[in-house]
Scaffold this motif. Sequence first.
Motif, PDB file in Angstrom:
ATOM      1  N   ARG A   1      -9.339  -5.530   3.027  1.00 17.82           N
ATOM      2  CA  ARG A   1      -9.230  -6.595   2.037  1.00 17.82           C
ATOM      3  C   ARG A   1      -9.166  -6.015   0.633  1.00 17.82           C
ATOM      4  NH1 ARG A   1     -13.710  -9.368  -0.669  1.00 17.82           N
ATOM      5  NH2 ARG A   1     -12.975 -11.360  -1.516  1.00 17.82           N
ATOM      6  N   HIS A   2     -10.134  -5.117   0.344  1.00 12.15           N
ATOM      7  CA  HIS A   2     -10.168  -4.577  -1.012  1.00 12.15           C
ATOM      8  C   HIS A   2      -8.959  -3.689  -1.298  1.00 12.15           C
ATOM      9  CE1 HIS A   2     -13.890  -6.279  -2.353  1.00 12.15           C
ATOM     10  NE2 HIS A   2     -14.521  -5.884  -1.264  1.00 12.15           N
TER      11      HIS A   2
ATOM     12  N   PHE B   1      -5.876  -4.022  -0.081  1.00 11.55           N
ATOM     13  CA  PHE B   1      -4.729  -4.891  -0.358  1.00 11.55           C
ATOM     14  C   PHE B   1      -4.850  -5.501  -1.757  1.00 11.55           C
ATOM     15  CE2 PHE B   1      -2.966  -9.214  -0.401  1.00 11.55           C
ATOM     16  CZ  PHE B   1      -1.620  -8.891  -0.268  1.00 11.55           C
ATOM     17  N   LEU B   2      -6.029  -6.022  -2.061  1.00 10.70           N
ATOM     18  CA  LEU B   2      -6.195  -6.676  -3.362  1.00 10.70           C
ATOM     19  C   LEU B   2      -6.127  -5.667  -4.502  1.00 10.70           C
ATOM     20  CD1 LEU B   2      -8.892  -9.332  -2.460  1.00 10.70           C
ATOM     21  CD2 LEU B   2      -6.530  -9.741  -3.112  1.00 10.70           C
ATOM     22  N   ALA B   3      -6.505  -4.429  -4.220  1.00 13.98           N
ATOM     23  CA  ALA B   3      -6.388  -3.405  -5.260  1.00 13.98           C
ATOM     24  C   ALA B   3      -4.911  -3.174  -5.595  1.00 13.98           C
ATOM     25  CB  ALA B   3      -7.037  -2.108  -4.800  1.00 13.98           C
TER      26      ALA B   3
END
Lengths: 385, 277, 294
Positions: free
Chosen positions: B13-14, B16-18
């Motif tokens: 998740r992190h 991808f969001l990064a």
Amino acid sequence: MSGLELRNICKNFGSTNVIRNLSLDVVPGEFLTLLGPSGCGKSTLLRIIAGLELQDEGSVAIGGRAVDGLRPKRRDVAMVFQSYALYPHMSVARNLAIPLLMRRLNTLQRLPVFSAFVPGTAAKKAEIASEVARIAKSIGIDHLLDRKPSQLSGGQRQRVAVGRAMVRQPAVFLMDEPLSNLDAKLRVQMRAEIKELHQRLGVTFIYVTHDQVEAMTLSDRVAVMLDGELLQVAPPQEIYTNPHDRRVAEFVGSPKINMIDVKVREGGLAKIGGQVLPLEFDAKQDTLTIGIRPEAFRLTDSRDPNSLSSIVRLIEHMGSDLFVHVDLSGVPDPVIARLPAWSSHIAPGSSLHLRITTEQVLLFSKDGKRLKPQASVTPLRGLVR
Amino acid sequence: MKPFTISLRSLGRHSFLAITTTFVLVPFIWMISLSLKPPGESFNGSFSLLPQTWHAAQNYTRAMTASPLPRFMFNGFFVCGVILTLQLLVCTPIAYALAKLKFPGRNVLFALVLIGLLVPGQVLALPLFILAHQLNLLNTYAALVFPFIVSPFGIFLFRQFFNTIPDDIVHAARLDGMSEFAIVWRIMLPMAVPALIAFSIFSVVGHWNDLFWPLIAVRSQELMPPPLGLMAFKNEDTGIDYGPLMAASTIVVAPLVIVFLVAQSWFIRGLTAGGVK
Amino acid sequence: MRRLRLAESLVACALAAPGLFLLVALFILPVAGVLVIAFTDWQFGAASLNFVGLKNFTEIFADAAFRKALANTMLYTAIVVPGTIVLGLAVALAIESGQTMRAFYRAVHFLPYMATLAAMAITWEALLHPTIGLVNQVLTAAGLPTANWLRDERTVLPVLAIIGIWQNLGFAMVLFLAGLTAIPRDLYDAADVDGIDFWFDRFRLITLPMLGPVLMFVVIVVALHGLEIFDTVQTLTQGGPNHASDVLLYTLYRESFQYLRTGYGAAVTVVFLMIVVALTLIQTRIMDRKVHYQ
């Protein structure tokens, strides 16, 4: 047929202990109700059984098989939700078919367009459709199969939710307050249908409710739950007549049981108003609480030496009975007596002579534990004159 | 086993969001970075965010002095302020009439509002340009303001909000002897603060950022709002020295971004309600 | 009673009058005006006018530059809409799938939607600069081919579309987040029990259908945003190179206000209005139909 075993289940949300070291055995084919006020942890327990929530400690076994690491669909359980949780964008037929589609079709066969080219898909789908049709007919919703959930009445939605649980023929049925969204009349009808369904299917039902009438009418056994603990697991009648704990006695029964604190006198006697009660129990206590169910009061007259004189505060007419709120002399709070409806001479402000049926009196120690009569089935015999 | 899968999920998740965060933020970061660097450093192809020699003071001074940037900023605040004030003065009473009063033609009036809501501003540019020319308004502050005095979206938003206020409050105010005029300003508007904030953000952000209409309405630099002024600055500063231009851009973008970071959820509410327009 | 009603009507008229007057003067009459001008030979500053029927429309559709602008606008929108939807939905799902840093991610992704696009476009120009821009530097470092992004006919429109996606992504994300929160938790629980527990099945059978109305809505609104592209074209390309980034609003602006070809500009305006109205009507139809989830 499978039973269910819960061993030392603990569950915390943050620092709150929602379930504390709870163990429970459910016999195969039993209808067991988890009864308790909202927030007592009963829904959480149900979700732990379903696998929707993971317990922090302890284990769950269904049909003798530990299911702790298993996902909900591998546990052989079905669940009916309080909100029914029908898929709003799918027809009733598809709602019913989903559990079967998901377990009988493989990944390729489930793909939307592509599945048409996978051999065997059509045959399986046809088989599922016929099973759905059979179930729908058996619970009387076969004329609704093409509708969307939004086009159904509350009772019909409830039936679809039950149907969706039935199609997979699960070992255990889990029901989370399934009747609480229905109006009073429908609730009585659906209650009977659920009872009948259980008798027909013969599988294990675990039913969560805060409604004691549902618990009493439906269950083989009732498990009373409070603050994450099981207080007592017993058949409905025993829960009512033989509660192990003050909290069980207070939660079950309407109107609520009357609780009167008394001091124990010499020789194990207690006095309420004019009536002296013989108290037989196996522990030494100086103060205890006497629980008197409203129906344990009987009308008598002033000639009865054991009569309690009381003043009527108000009367509630229930049709078959009267609930009479009275002030008993020597008792601080008003008590409620359930008297026959034809006791027509009662009026607010008038005085009344009551007598307590001592066989029905329940004794509790200061810490709320039931004080069992000394090794005897009918311990309180007669009145002391 | 469970904690491991959870952390793997969270890692995915992190990550991808990064990536998306980088995509979103790179222009902002690069803008600020270039605004701090001397001309030489923008050329030499270094990825470093911070300059080797700080040139921030020179760049920002240049941005503020080489063009009338302070004047652009003032124009922006002034025009946005006047537009918002006039919009509130016009929209609140008509929204109240639509929501709480019965009068013949109410539905027709509301239909007009909905038509106004449907028509994008750019469609009105040509006739309003002609109108401004006829009235001799072109190249004045009035030209920047007049098309926006009435906001159909404002009327619509306030009407929807007023509809949720119980009629009994209006009745009580009337019994207390308030005039309808006083009810609008002393009862309804103060109760509609959430709508007021949402609309204010929608209006100010929209007009601060607007390039299309100012491009048509004004020519002289003294009247230009920030985006248009930035265009003028960019066109005259033809060199490849990005420093001052990026400094100017940063100054133009900064006020809204700062307010946004302070009042995030209000911004999001106001602008999504407006995007729905 | 009657007088009371009359009084209420009078008060209402007094309160509504300024707004009504301005609505008519600044919205209704201008729209009528532009429709009239589009069918006349009137030119800016002229004293007389004649109706010429569809002449202005035949003229613009005969003009290759206009057809190019129309096609470019459609192509731009056709890239921005799916790009924004897919990315916005992915970001919303990613944010929603965990508990940490939600507000941060939400704020950051929303930033481009509210930042002054004209100013940010200048930054994009710096990023895309053929020699000293960050994009080409990174590509060179990675051994990939570079381009003069904004001066190349083949790349200019896709690059503008990426800027469009960059700008609109946060808007779509916010609406999707709201839509996701509105899906009842119970549905996912029921899905778990029924065996819909593979993420793709959950997405396909629960999340996507439940987001349906929001999705349709976002598609339309982002399409409207796409059709209204102007600031980046005006700032970065002025329609060039060789009309490769000409778009409807830029043509409208250039013809109406730089060349003062009023009839031409009015006809372009009407075409633009028709497209916008058509999309909005589709949107209202869809919103009216989407009641079956209630």
